[in-house]
Design an enzyme around this catalytic site. Sequence first.
Site, PDB file in Angstrom:
ATOM      1  N   SER A   1      17.623 -30.192  12.024  1.00  0.00           N
ATOM      2  CA  SER A   1      19.066 -29.952  11.958  1.00  0.00           C
ATOM      3  C   SER A   1      19.369 -28.670  11.194  1.00  0.00           C
ATOM      4  O   SER A   1      20.233 -27.873  11.599  1.00  0.00           O
ATOM      5  CB  SER A   1      19.768 -31.135  11.275  1.00  0.00           C
ATOM      6  OG  SER A   1      21.116 -30.841  11.004  1.00  0.00           O
ATOM      7  N   GLY A   2      18.654 -28.448  10.088  1.00  0.00           N
ATOM      8  CA  GLY A   2      18.851 -27.223   9.331  1.00  0.00           C
ATOM      9  C   GLY A   2      18.513 -25.992  10.147  1.00  0.00           C
ATOM     10  O   GLY A   2      19.267 -25.014  10.168  1.00  0.00           O
TER      11      GLY A   2
ATOM     12  N   TRP B   1      18.563 -25.734  13.341  1.00  0.00           N
ATOM     13  CA  TRP B   1      19.571 -25.592  14.398  1.00  0.00           C
ATOM     14  C   TRP B   1      20.746 -24.742  13.914  1.00  0.00           C
ATOM     15  O   TRP B   1      21.316 -23.956  14.676  1.00  0.00           O
ATOM     16  CB  TRP B   1      20.075 -26.967  14.829  1.00  0.00           C
ATOM     17  CG  TRP B   1      21.141 -26.908  15.884  1.00  0.00           C
ATOM     18  CD1 TRP B   1      20.964 -26.871  17.240  1.00  0.00           C
ATOM     19  CD2 TRP B   1      22.563 -26.869  15.689  1.00  0.00           C
ATOM     20  NE1 TRP B   1      22.183 -26.819  17.896  1.00  0.00           N
ATOM     21  CE2 TRP B   1      23.179 -26.820  16.953  1.00  0.00           C
ATOM     22  CE3 TRP B   1      23.377 -26.881  14.552  1.00  0.00           C
ATOM     23  CZ2 TRP B   1      24.560 -26.773  17.127  1.00  0.00           C
ATOM     24  CZ3 TRP B   1      24.757 -26.838  14.714  1.00  0.00           C
ATOM     25  CH2 TRP B   1      25.339 -26.781  15.985  1.00  0.00           C
ATOM     26  N   HIS B   2      21.092 -24.879  12.634  1.00  0.00           N
ATOM     27  CA  HIS B   2      22.249 -24.158  12.110  1.00  0.00           C
ATOM     28  C   HIS B   2      22.009 -22.655  11.999  1.00  0.00           C
ATOM     29  O   HIS B   2      22.969 -21.878  11.988  1.00  0.00           O
ATOM     30  CB  HIS B   2      22.649 -24.722  10.743  1.00  0.00           C
ATOM     31  CG  HIS B   2      23.436 -25.990  10.826  1.00  0.00           C
ATOM     32  ND1 HIS B   2      22.841 -27.232  10.986  1.00  0.00           N
ATOM     33  CD2 HIS B   2      24.767 -26.228  10.777  1.00  0.00           C
ATOM     34  CE1 HIS B   2      23.788 -28.167  11.034  1.00  0.00           C
ATOM     35  NE2 HIS B   2      24.958 -27.572  10.913  1.00  0.00           N
ATOM     36  N   GLY B   3      20.783 -22.238  11.889  1.00  0.00           N
ATOM     37  CA  GLY B   3      20.526 -20.812  11.799  1.00  0.00           C
ATOM     38  C   GLY B   3      19.055 -20.505  11.606  1.00  0.00           C
ATOM     39  O   GLY B   3      18.298 -21.321  11.077  1.00  0.00           O
TER      40      GLY B   3
END
Length: 405
Positions: free
Chosen positions: A318-319, A321-323
Amino acid sequence: MLFNSLTFALFFPAFCALYFLAPRNVRTPLLLVASCVFYMYFIPIYILILLVTILIDYVAGIYIERSSGPGRKAWLVGSILSTCAVLLVFKYLNFFMENLAAVSHLLGWDIGDPRWKIILPIGLSFHTFQSLSYVIEVYRGHQKAEKDFVIYATYVMFFPQLVAGPIERPQGLLVQFRQHHEFDWERVTSGLRRMAWGFFKKVVIADRLALYVNDVYGAPQSFNGLQLTIATVFFAYQIYCDFSGYSDIAIGSARVLGFKLMENFETPYVSTSIAEFWRRWHMSLSTWFRDYVYFPLGGNRVGPLRRVRNLLVTFGISGLWHGANWTYVIWGLQNGVYLVVGWITQPWRARGYEAIGLREGHALRVALGIAVTFSLTCAAWVVFRAQSLGDAWHILTHWHAGWAT
């Protein structure tokens, strides 16, 4: 095209008028054309990339439904790999190349600057996840394969949610493109009010807070602890008003046209635990990772060690995915650790509260839970917002310094 632009202010009312005046049988094609125009306002040629992924997933959905045995899974894997390949090239290739260059430098090799000069397509992460949810749901038998290419393409490209979500599941959105949406003044005014609230949160609150946050986080060593703390709290509300504001505009604009999108935020900063926070924050994304990463890994239906692994893997992904930066990966893992510690200590904390007379629901216990959760969330936002892990470490270790000066 961005929501908070003059172009969108002209585009949206003009399209709405055209949409409701158009015959029923041309509204979905008209919506697809408008979504393409919306997307192409950024970099027109990128529409070809999106068209290829749409074609692949459209065909894959049909053959997943028709196939059985290993062939069915092969279509699913092929669709996922091809869709993710686009995301990997545009969003993560330079990240991997930078890290390869760093490792090579440590080994005494000079490979120069291996980065490609490419621009990330607008909304790529969001429509990638929307496409993935479609093929996965077809594979699981929860969704019939869409045979109408125009409807499927519109599902992926639906312009109200193309830039920043919510990430819709096919069961909730595909069927709506077959429904007739009459002009309803009450629904339209409700949608416009929701859009106005979103614009207020984005333009008036988030963009104003960003001015101070950008100054402090641009050079954190130049500011004292009080200023670092204020900037961090400001950022917590900046990112909330930014993300939720965009979601409000998306939900409102879809409502004007007669479509219903899922709610994405539910006052997350009144959460009394990190687990509750993630049930309230960016809910379409949180549930996506829950359903398509955490549950397939075994979720919480496995032993303690595997449950810890599942949480850390899910939040680490998830982390990322954010950048494409290590700060995002660490931020994701940090939240995973929060959840692991919260799960392990929950019985002890409950007994401790009971021992001092603070039963569940007691106002002081709720207030303490909110305060602790918000503080932990802000500490995580430091890592998320910082330009580097070094800056994050400086802020986290100097937030208490210089308050009196």
